[in-house]
Write an enzyme that holds these catalytic residues in place. Structure first.
Site, PDB file in Angstrom:
ATOM      1  N   ASP A 130       3.155   6.885   3.257  1.00 26.38           N
ATOM      2  CA  ASP A 130       2.288   5.968   2.516  1.00 26.38           C
ATOM      3  C   ASP A 130       2.312   4.518   2.996  1.00 26.38           C
ATOM      4  N   CYS A 185     -17.678  19.632   2.101  1.00 24.86           N
ATOM      5  CA  CYS A 185     -18.554  19.130   1.023  1.00 24.86           C
ATOM      6  C   CYS A 185     -19.988  19.656   1.063  1.00 24.86           C
ATOM      7  N   CYS A 188     -22.644  19.008  -1.784  1.00 25.53           N
ATOM      8  CA  CYS A 188     -22.006  18.654  -3.068  1.00 25.53           C
ATOM      9  C   CYS A 188     -21.871  17.133  -3.206  1.00 25.53           C
ATOM     10  N   CYS A 191     -17.988  14.495  -6.943  1.00 31.47           N
ATOM     11  CA  CYS A 191     -17.038  13.376  -7.115  1.00 31.47           C
ATOM     12  C   CYS A 191     -17.799  12.060  -7.257  1.00 31.47           C
ATOM     13  N   CYS A 195     -17.591   9.739 -10.741  1.00 29.63           N
ATOM     14  CA  CYS A 195     -16.786   8.503 -10.712  1.00 29.63           C
ATOM     15  C   CYS A 195     -17.354   7.505 -11.726  1.00 29.63           C
ATOM     16  N   CYS A 210     -12.537   0.896  -7.921  1.00 28.88           N
ATOM     17  CA  CYS A 210     -11.775   2.133  -8.189  1.00 28.88           C
ATOM     18  C   CYS A 210     -10.687   1.887  -9.244  1.00 28.88           C
ATOM     19  N   CYS A 240     -12.189  11.964  -9.664  1.00 26.23           N
ATOM     20  CA  CYS A 240     -12.917  12.526  -8.510  1.00 26.23           C
ATOM     21  C   CYS A 240     -12.261  13.810  -8.014  1.00 26.23           C
TER      22      CYS A 240
HETATM   23  C1  B12 Z   1      -5.123   1.873   0.407  1.00 20.58           C
HETATM   24  C2  B12 Z   1      -4.925   3.199  -0.292  1.00 20.58           C
HETATM   25  C3  B12 Z   1      -5.573   3.399  -1.507  1.00 20.58           C
HETATM   26  C4  B12 Z   1      -6.638   2.444  -2.034  1.00 20.58           C
HETATM   27  C5  B12 Z   1      -7.961   2.668  -1.231  1.00 20.58           C
HETATM   28  C6  B12 Z   1      -8.384   4.146  -1.220  1.00 20.58           C
HETATM   29  C7  B12 Z   1      -9.132   4.599   0.025  1.00 20.58           C
HETATM   30  N1  B12 Z   1      -9.965   5.593  -0.166  1.00 20.58           N
HETATM   31  O1  B12 Z   1      -8.918   4.078   1.101  1.00 20.58           O
HETATM   32  C8  B12 Z   1      -6.675   2.821  -3.543  1.00 20.58           C
HETATM   33  C9  B12 Z   1      -5.708   1.931  -4.310  1.00 20.58           C
HETATM   34  C10 B12 Z   1      -8.051   2.733  -4.206  1.00 20.58           C
HETATM   35  C11 B12 Z   1      -6.120   4.241  -3.499  1.00 20.58           C
HETATM   36  C12 B12 Z   1      -6.365   5.174  -4.477  1.00 20.58           C
HETATM   37  C13 B12 Z   1      -5.865   6.466  -4.470  1.00 20.58           C
HETATM   38  N2  B12 Z   1      -4.956   6.965  -3.632  1.00 20.58           N
HETATM   39 CO1  B12 Z   1      -4.368   6.018  -2.056  1.00 20.58          CO
HETATM   40  N3  B12 Z   1      -3.791   5.279  -0.349  1.00 20.58           N
HETATM   41  C14 B12 Z   1      -4.091   4.191   0.273  1.00 20.58           C
HETATM   42  C15 B12 Z   1      -3.378   4.142   1.637  1.00 20.58           C
HETATM   43  C16 B12 Z   1      -2.134   3.267   1.494  1.00 20.58           C
HETATM   44  C17 B12 Z   1      -4.247   3.653   2.813  1.00 20.58           C
HETATM   45  C18 B12 Z   1      -5.638   4.312   2.870  1.00 20.58           C
HETATM   46  C19 B12 Z   1      -6.524   3.672   3.912  1.00 20.58           C
HETATM   47  O2  B12 Z   1      -6.127   3.512   5.040  1.00 20.58           O
HETATM   48  N4  B12 Z   1      -7.754   3.279   3.528  1.00 20.58           N
HETATM   49  C20 B12 Z   1      -8.660   2.652   4.433  1.00 20.58           C
HETATM   50  C21 B12 Z   1     -10.061   3.233   4.322  1.00 20.58           C
HETATM   51  C22 B12 Z   1     -11.000   2.571   5.290  1.00 20.58           C
HETATM   52  O3  B12 Z   1      -9.997   4.582   4.631  1.00 20.58           O
HETATM   53  P1  B12 Z   1     -11.214   5.599   4.345  1.00 20.58           P
HETATM   54  O4  B12 Z   1     -12.205   4.963   3.476  1.00 20.58           O
HETATM   55  O5  B12 Z   1     -10.636   6.870   3.886  1.00 20.58           O
HETATM   56  O6  B12 Z   1     -11.853   5.799   5.788  1.00 20.58           O
HETATM   57  C23 B12 Z   1     -11.197   6.605   6.708  1.00 20.58           C
HETATM   58  C24 B12 Z   1     -11.689   8.073   6.733  1.00 20.58           C
HETATM   59  O7  B12 Z   1     -12.345   8.423   5.540  1.00 20.58           O
HETATM   60  C25 B12 Z   1     -12.528   8.168   7.969  1.00 20.58           C
HETATM   61  N5  B12 Z   1     -13.960   8.331   7.796  1.00 20.58           N
HETATM   62  C26 B12 Z   1     -14.867   7.364   7.732  1.00 20.58           C
HETATM   63  N6  B12 Z   1     -16.080   7.878   7.709  1.00 20.58           N
HETATM   64  C27 B12 Z   1     -15.954   9.217   7.772  1.00 20.58           C
HETATM   65  C28 B12 Z   1     -16.891  10.226   7.774  1.00 20.58           C
HETATM   66  C29 B12 Z   1     -16.475  11.545   7.846  1.00 20.58           C
HETATM   67  C30 B12 Z   1     -17.496  12.631   7.857  1.00 20.58           C
HETATM   68  C31 B12 Z   1     -15.074  11.842   7.865  1.00 20.58           C
HETATM   69  C32 B12 Z   1     -14.585  13.255   7.879  1.00 20.58           C
HETATM   70  C33 B12 Z   1     -14.121  10.804   7.853  1.00 20.58           C
HETATM   71  C34 B12 Z   1     -14.604   9.505   7.817  1.00 20.58           C
HETATM   72  O8  B12 Z   1     -12.369   6.955   8.693  1.00 20.58           O
HETATM   73  C35 B12 Z   1     -11.592   6.013   8.022  1.00 20.58           C
HETATM   74  C36 B12 Z   1     -10.408   5.684   8.886  1.00 20.58           C
HETATM   75  O9  B12 Z   1      -9.601   6.842   9.048  1.00 20.58           O
HETATM   76  C37 B12 Z   1      -3.012   5.668   1.829  1.00 20.58           C
HETATM   77  C38 B12 Z   1      -1.709   5.926   2.603  1.00 20.58           C
HETATM   78  C39 B12 Z   1      -1.892   5.803   4.096  1.00 20.58           C
HETATM   79  N7  B12 Z   1      -0.998   5.113   4.756  1.00 20.58           N
HETATM   80  O10 B12 Z   1      -2.850   6.353   4.626  1.00 20.58           O
HETATM   81  C40 B12 Z   1      -2.919   6.187   0.374  1.00 20.58           C
HETATM   82  C41 B12 Z   1      -3.431   7.598   0.091  1.00 20.58           C
HETATM   83  C42 B12 Z   1      -4.757   7.759   0.757  1.00 20.58           C
HETATM   84  N8  B12 Z   1      -3.656   7.618  -1.407  1.00 20.58           N
HETATM   85  C43 B12 Z   1      -3.377   8.712  -1.939  1.00 20.58           C
HETATM   86  C44 B12 Z   1      -3.637   9.003  -3.311  1.00 20.58           C
HETATM   87  C45 B12 Z   1      -2.965  10.243  -3.895  1.00 20.58           C
HETATM   88  C46 B12 Z   1      -4.483   8.174  -4.057  1.00 20.58           C
HETATM   89  C47 B12 Z   1      -5.070   8.474  -5.448  1.00 20.58           C
HETATM   90  C48 B12 Z   1      -5.471   9.913  -5.670  1.00 20.58           C
HETATM   91  C49 B12 Z   1      -4.038   8.039  -6.528  1.00 20.58           C
HETATM   92  C50 B12 Z   1      -4.510   8.183  -7.964  1.00 20.58           C
HETATM   93  N9  B12 Z   1      -4.556   9.377  -8.539  1.00 20.58           N
HETATM   94  O11 B12 Z   1      -4.788   7.207  -8.606  1.00 20.58           O
HETATM   95  C51 B12 Z   1      -6.291   7.498  -5.480  1.00 20.58           C
HETATM   96  C52 B12 Z   1      -7.579   8.196  -4.978  1.00 20.58           C
HETATM   97  C53 B12 Z   1      -8.771   7.311  -4.903  1.00 20.58           C
HETATM   98  C54 B12 Z   1      -9.708   7.760  -3.784  1.00 20.58           C
HETATM   99  N10 B12 Z   1     -10.743   8.514  -4.108  1.00 20.58           N
HETATM  100  O12 B12 Z   1      -9.475   7.413  -2.616  1.00 20.58           O
HETATM  101  C55 B12 Z   1      -2.879   9.744  -0.937  1.00 20.58           C
HETATM  102  C56 B12 Z   1      -3.999  10.737  -0.633  1.00 20.58           C
HETATM  103  C57 B12 Z   1      -3.549  12.177  -0.478  1.00 20.58           C
HETATM  104  C58 B12 Z   1      -4.734  13.051  -0.118  1.00 20.58           C
HETATM  105  N11 B12 Z   1      -4.752  14.257  -0.639  1.00 20.58           N
HETATM  106  O13 B12 Z   1      -5.603  12.662   0.602  1.00 20.58           O
HETATM  107  C59 B12 Z   1      -2.459   8.819   0.291  1.00 20.58           C
HETATM  108  C60 B12 Z   1      -2.631   9.455   1.657  1.00 20.58           C
HETATM  109  C61 B12 Z   1      -0.979   8.431   0.044  1.00 20.58           C
HETATM  110  C62 B12 Z   1      -0.010   9.547   0.460  1.00 20.58           C
HETATM  111  N12 B12 Z   1       0.902   9.244   1.368  1.00 20.58           N
HETATM  112  O14 B12 Z   1      -0.082  10.670  -0.002  1.00 20.58           O
HETATM  113  N13 B12 Z   1      -5.395   4.451  -2.360  1.00 20.58           N
HETATM  114  S1  SF4 Z   2     -16.419  17.001  -5.216  1.00 19.90           S
HETATM  115 FE1  SF4 Z   2     -16.590  15.517  -3.543  1.00 19.90          FE
HETATM  116  S2  SF4 Z   2     -14.893  16.008  -2.154  1.00 19.90           S
HETATM  117 FE2  SF4 Z   2     -15.163  17.780  -3.524  1.00 19.90          FE
HETATM  118  S3  SF4 Z   2     -16.551  19.140  -2.398  1.00 19.90           S
HETATM  119 FE3  SF4 Z   2     -17.821  17.888  -3.726  1.00 19.90          FE
HETATM  120  S4  SF4 Z   2     -18.438  16.138  -2.445  1.00 19.90           S
HETATM  121 FE4  SF4 Z   2     -16.706  17.125  -1.424  1.00 19.90          FE
HETATM  122  S1  SF4 Z   3      -9.989   7.553  -8.455  1.00 17.98           S
HETATM  123 FE1  SF4 Z   3     -11.391   5.839  -8.032  1.00 17.98          FE
HETATM  124  S2  SF4 Z   3     -12.965   6.788  -6.798  1.00 17.98           S
HETATM  125 FE2  SF4 Z   3     -11.925   8.484  -7.834  1.00 17.98          FE
HETATM  126  S3  SF4 Z   3     -13.100   8.803  -9.752  1.00 17.98           S
HETATM  127 FE3  SF4 Z   3     -11.417   7.392 -10.206  1.00 17.98          FE
HETATM  128  S4  SF4 Z   3     -12.406   5.385 -10.014  1.00 17.98           S
HETATM  129 FE4  SF4 Z   3     -13.712   6.809  -8.917  1.00 17.98          FE
END
Ligand code: B12
Ligand code: SF4
Ligand code: SF4
Length: 346
Positions: A130, A185, A188, A191, A195, A210, A240
């Site tokens: 993380d 997905c 679908c 999520c 949200c 969020c 979600c």
């Molecule tokens: C910052 C962070 C957050 C932030 C931002 C979330 C986010 N989506 O980035 C906040 C505080 C909101 C958050 C919330 C949560 N988090 Co968090 N978070 C992190 C952290 C520390 C960094 C994530 C990051 O780099 N974000 C940067 C953005 C730019 O990333 P991104 O939007 O996903 O974009 C990437 C990909 O999606 C991809 N991408 C872009 N476009 C496309 C298109 C396609 C088609 C595809 C396939 C990919 C893709 O490219 C980007 C770069 O890789 C990680 C740990 C880590 N070191 O990775 C944990 C992590 C992601 N979190 C985790 C968890 C559990 C949560 C929560 C579920 C906690 C909760 N229940 O409240 C929520 C879920 C919210 C959500 N829907 O994301 C877990 C996820 C586990 C999993 N199954 O994926 C992690 C991995 C921590 C861990 N070590 O387990 N989190």
């Molecule tokens: S709920 Fe969101 S993550 Fe899950 S299958 Fe549907 S679009 Fe994909």
């Molecule tokens: S964890 Fe964040 S992105 Fe997911 S449903 Fe809740 S508010 Fe929306």
């Protein structure tokens, strides 16, 4: 001792009680534009640490000089099953209901690193859970342990997304097992539609909206426009994931083990009690839990918002007078300001 191949390393991770494991090469992210745009758009909110070390985050070879491979693991922590929420309580996200996963996963990852070191004596290993600047979900996807859904979380088809991720970055050159990840997905959008704050656009989450960010990471006042959408969430949000078809009951989901460390200590917290907490009560309640990330003022601020949302549905004299007292005087100006804003809305 002989060097291990990817399949033996995956087996080693299973023997350390990880539910899923995979190996991939340590190359640069193929989504650098997406990460950079996310930051330019300010979607990281107050998480300024996301803006630092961007180059490191984009390429695991900057985390460990000479890195060639990344071993990815996942712990499963929950199923969809839900216990009824007690009256006057607010919700805690499932990942935080048991022991702190950072400590729990690091402990077992270090055990795996020690064994790997014996097989690769001249190589280096770094365990990350993380907090390191590493795109864990992207490496997780490349290693074959799942695919990234539109909500941005890693999910394994048939197992779901209730999993936490960890990685070992290593200089050892391990040939990965080839995987083709299907789009989980298709058409679908459940999520996105569910949200409550409209934080999701496909494959991107605006942290500023969020609930997980607002309740766990955001240290200042929350925009009153978002109060009602926060609903009963005191710490984190699972909506979600709850609605995702991949998290519904499946046979495969029953087979992949849920680690006992995440047996819930509590699912929810009493909002009235939380409003009156002091630092010692917070420390005691959150000992050994990842909830300690939220400071006392943040938890009380969250409780004030949830109290308002409970009161909007069911009258409760005690809760109302606790809010009124906080609005008049409180040691924490943000908690007080939040109480004033909540009462105005009521
Ligand atoms: C910052 C962070 C957050 C932030 C931002 C979330 C986010 N989506 O980035 C906040 C505080 C909101 C958050 C919330 C949560 N988090 Co968090 N978070 C992190 C952290 C520390 C960094 C994530 C990051 O780099 N974000 C940067 C953005 C730019 O990333 P991104 O939007 O996903 O974009 C990437 C990909 O999606 C991809 N991408 C872009 N476009 C496309 C298109 C396609 C088609 C595809 C396939 C990919 C893709 O490219 C980007 C770069 O890789 C990680 C740990 C880590 N070191 O990775 C944990 C992590 C992601 N979190 C985790 C968890 C559990 C949560 C929560 C579920 C906690 C909760 N229940 O409240 C929520 C879920 C919210 C959500 N829907 O994301 C877990 C996820 C586990 C999993 N199954 O994926 C992690 C991995 C921590 C861990 N070590 O387990 N989190
Ligand atoms: S709920 Fe969101 S993550 Fe899950 S299958 Fe549907 S679009 Fe994909
Ligand atoms: S964890 Fe964040 S992105 Fe997911 S449903 Fe809740 S508010 Fe929306």
């Amino acid at each position: 001792m002989n060097q291990l191949d990817a399949s033996s390393i995956v087996e080693l991770c299973y023997s350390a009680d990880f539910a899923l494991a995979g190996v991939t090469s340590a190359k640069r992210s193929s989504h650098d534009v997406a990460l950079e745009q996310w930051l330019v758009d300010g979607k990281h909110g107050e998480m300024e640490w996301m803006n630092r070390n961007v180059d490191v985050r984009l390429d695991s070879r900057n985390i460990l000089e000479g890195a060639k491979s990344v071993i990815c693991v996942a712990d499963r922590y929950s199923k969809l099953e839900e216990l009824p929420l007690q009256e006057g309580h607010g919700l805690v996200a499932r990942y935080a209901r048991g022991k702190d996963y950072h400590k729990e996963m690091k402990r077992r990852l270090h055990r795996v690193c020690d064994i790997l070191q014996e097989h690769f004596p001249s190589e280096k290993f770094r365990a990350c859970v993380d907090t390191a600047p590493l795109l864990e979900r992207e490496y997780g996807e490349r290693s074959g342990i799942g695919a990234i859904g539109k909500h941005t979380l890693l999910l394994e088809q048939g197992v779901g997304s209730w999993m936490l991720l960890g990685c070992i970055v290593t200089t050892a050159d391990i040939s990965p097992i080839h995987h083709v990840q299907e789009d989980p997905c298709s058409t679908c959008t459940q999520c996105i539609d569910a949200c409550p704050t409209d934080a999701i656009t496909p494959w991107s989450v605006d942290a500023r909206r969020c609930i997980s960010y607002l309740t766990i990471e955001h240290r200042t006042a929350i925009d009153p426009e978002l109060f009602s959408s926060i609903g009963k969430w005191l710490f984190g949000c699972d909506i979600c994931q709850e609605v995702c078809p991949h998290n519904q009951k499946t046979q495969k989901g029953d087979i992949a083990p849920i680690h006992e460390a995440y047996s819930p200590k509590f699912n929810s917290l009493d909002v009235l009690e939380l409003l009156g907490w002091d630092e010692e009560q917070r420390r005691e309640a959150f000992s050994g839990s990842s909830m300690k990330r939220a400071k006392l003022g943040m938890m009380r601020r969250n409780a004030v918002i949830v109290a308002g949302n409970l009161l909007a549905v069911t009258p409760n004299e005690e809760l109302l007078s606790a809010l009124q007292m906080i609005a008049q005087v409180d040691d924490d100006p943000i908690v007080q300001e939040t109480a004033v804003a909540v009462l105005l809305q009521l």
